[in-house]
Design an enzyme around this catalytic site. Structure first.
Site, PDB file in Angstrom:
ATOM      1  N   HIS A  39      -6.130   8.525  -2.333  1.00  0.00           N
ATOM      2  CA  HIS A  39      -6.700   7.186  -2.447  1.00  0.00           C
ATOM      3  C   HIS A  39      -7.783   7.173  -3.535  1.00  0.00           C
ATOM      4  O   HIS A  39      -8.948   6.922  -3.260  1.00  0.00           O
ATOM      5  CB  HIS A  39      -7.290   6.738  -1.101  1.00  0.00           C
ATOM      6  CG  HIS A  39      -6.243   6.405  -0.092  1.00  0.00           C
ATOM      7  ND1 HIS A  39      -6.481   6.431   1.264  1.00  0.00           N
ATOM      8  CD2 HIS A  39      -4.956   6.044  -0.221  1.00  0.00           C
ATOM      9  CE1 HIS A  39      -5.383   6.094   1.916  1.00  0.00           C
ATOM     10  NE2 HIS A  39      -4.433   5.855   1.033  1.00  0.00           N
ATOM     11  N   HIS A  98       0.834  -1.203   0.000  1.00  0.00           N
ATOM     12  CA  HIS A  98       0.000   0.000   0.000  1.00  0.00           C
ATOM     13  C   HIS A  98       0.870   1.255   0.000  1.00  0.00           C
ATOM     14  O   HIS A  98       0.644   2.198  -0.777  1.00  0.00           O
ATOM     15  CB  HIS A  98      -0.899  -0.044   1.232  1.00  0.00           C
ATOM     16  CG  HIS A  98      -1.788   1.144   1.402  1.00  0.00           C
ATOM     17  ND1 HIS A  98      -3.144   1.076   1.199  1.00  0.00           N
ATOM     18  CD2 HIS A  98      -1.525   2.418   1.789  1.00  0.00           C
ATOM     19  CE1 HIS A  98      -3.672   2.268   1.447  1.00  0.00           C
ATOM     20  NE2 HIS A  98      -2.715   3.100   1.816  1.00  0.00           N
ATOM     21  N   GLU A  99       1.885   1.251   0.875  1.00  0.00           N
ATOM     22  CA  GLU A  99       2.733   2.441   0.986  1.00  0.00           C
ATOM     23  C   GLU A  99       3.594   2.638  -0.259  1.00  0.00           C
ATOM     24  O   GLU A  99       3.892   3.772  -0.646  1.00  0.00           O
ATOM     25  CB  GLU A  99       3.603   2.345   2.238  1.00  0.00           C
ATOM     26  CG  GLU A  99       2.835   2.286   3.553  1.00  0.00           C
ATOM     27  CD  GLU A  99       1.845   3.421   3.706  1.00  0.00           C
ATOM     28  OE1 GLU A  99       0.772   3.196   4.276  1.00  0.00           O
ATOM     29  OE2 GLU A  99       2.137   4.533   3.216  1.00  0.00           O
ATOM     30  N   HIS A 106       2.028   4.723  -2.823  1.00  0.00           N
ATOM     31  CA  HIS A 106       2.098   6.162  -2.575  1.00  0.00           C
ATOM     32  C   HIS A 106       3.371   6.785  -3.143  1.00  0.00           C
ATOM     33  O   HIS A 106       3.519   8.014  -3.108  1.00  0.00           O
ATOM     34  CB  HIS A 106       2.009   6.452  -1.077  1.00  0.00           C
ATOM     35  CG  HIS A 106       0.609   6.411  -0.539  1.00  0.00           C
ATOM     36  ND1 HIS A 106      -0.424   7.110  -1.108  1.00  0.00           N
ATOM     37  CD2 HIS A 106       0.076   5.738   0.527  1.00  0.00           C
ATOM     38  CE1 HIS A 106      -1.544   6.889  -0.418  1.00  0.00           C
ATOM     39  NE2 HIS A 106      -1.268   6.056   0.566  1.00  0.00           N
TER      40      HIS A 106
END
Length: 325
Positions: free
Chosen positions: A227, A217-218, A221
């Site tokens: 999101h 998930h990170e 980024h």
């Protein structure tokens, strides 16, 4: 001497008869043969028939009594002292020639994917930083190193050309409120990623696969801050790549239950961080708000905490002055 036992040893066609006290052992037999026949214990093997078979120094049971060998045939399988001497001389004569030989041993050539090695050195995690003021920082370091070396993570980082400057752990106490619990943070699109490794009670570590999915998930980024659909599509792609390229099918714990957290039942795999951030810090809440606002001028988390403490002290001073006036 009365009470002694007698054994006959067959060696190279000769019969050698020795007397031993009744409590003598197989180890004593080996010592006696060395002193009598000049055959070192390391070269001694005994073929015992029937049943016992081959016994070799230093013996599985060196305290086996010699009384158990009575009425058995004992054959000593060992070179004669003259043969040992000749063998030693021949070996010594060969050594100078071996050292002087210009022929070098050839090792098989190994194929290495240099492009892959170059990409792994470029698209990688730079520095591992556990928090030294929390218990067992070396366990945290091993956890972070395991993530950094995860075959699936490395493959996905190569594919998307991701780089992370610092991978560190998150102090749960600094990222937990009644309304929110932050599991990961990505600062400045890969400058630093923080992961919540520990349980809230600091008595263990969270499940490895949950932390790895948080890292996926990170990593997304590194490209998208918000999101939105693009972010979630990239996150899903990274998770799929990590699973497909992990030849250990998810890996294994370093030690039994070392990274197992029985209280992770309330974490259903959703990876929550509020989005990527620059300077300030997002937390998981109802509306994905930036806790320090946008006027942080790139300050890090610890600088922001110190700034907040200073503001509280100023407010406390103002309140005291008003009360005194």
């Amino acid at each position: 001497m009365a009470g002694n036992i007698t054994l006959t040893i067959h060696h190279h066609g000769d019969r050698h008869t020795f007397a031993f006290p009744p409590d003598a052992t197989i180890f004593n037999l080996a010592e006696h043969i060395f002193s009598s026949l000049s055959i070192p214990q390391a070269n001694q093997k005994f073929m015992i028939t029937p049943r016992l078979g081959l016994l070799k120094f230093p013996f599985q049971d060196p305290l086996m009594p010699l009384t158990s060998l009575l009425n058995k045939k004992i054959v000593l399988l060992a070179p004669l002292p003259s043969e040992l001497s000749a063998l030693s001389e021949a070996s010594a004569a060969l050594k100078p020639r071996q050292r002087a030989s210009p022929i070098k041993s050839v090792t098989p050539a190994r194929h290495r994917d240099w492009r892959k090695a170059q990409d792994e050195a470029t698209y990688t995690i730079g520095t591992i930083v556990p928090l030294p003021y929390l218990p067992n920082p070396e366990k945290s370091r091993r956890f972070l190193e395991r993530l950094s070396n995860d075959a699936g993570i490395k493959a996905s980082m190569r594919k998307h050309k991701f780089s992370v400057g610092v991978l560190t752990e998150m102090n749960p106490a600094e990222h937990t409120t009644h309304e929110s619990r932050t599991l990961g943070l990505n600062r400045n699109r890969g400058e630093a990623i923080e992961l919540r490794l520990r349980t809230d009670a600091y008595d263990g570590y969270r499940d490895y696969k949950i932390i790895r999915r948080t890292l996926c998930h990170e990593l997304a980024h590194n490209v998208f801050d918000e999101h939105d659909r693009n972010f979630w599509d990239l996150t899903k792609a990274i998770e799929t790549e990590v699973e497909e390229n992990d030849w250990r099918a998810g890996g294994h714990a370093l030690t039994n239950q070392e990274f197992y957290n029985p209280d992770d039942s309330d974490v259903d795999g959703e990876h929550v961080d509020g989005g990527g951030w620059t300077g300030g810090e997002f937390v998981l809440g109802g509306n994905d708000t930036l806790t320090q606002g946008t006027a942080t001028n790139g300050l890090g988390r610890r600088e922001l905490m110190a700034q907040a403490a200073e503001e509280r002290m100023k407010k406390h001073g103002d309140t005291s002055r008003r009360a005194g006036g």
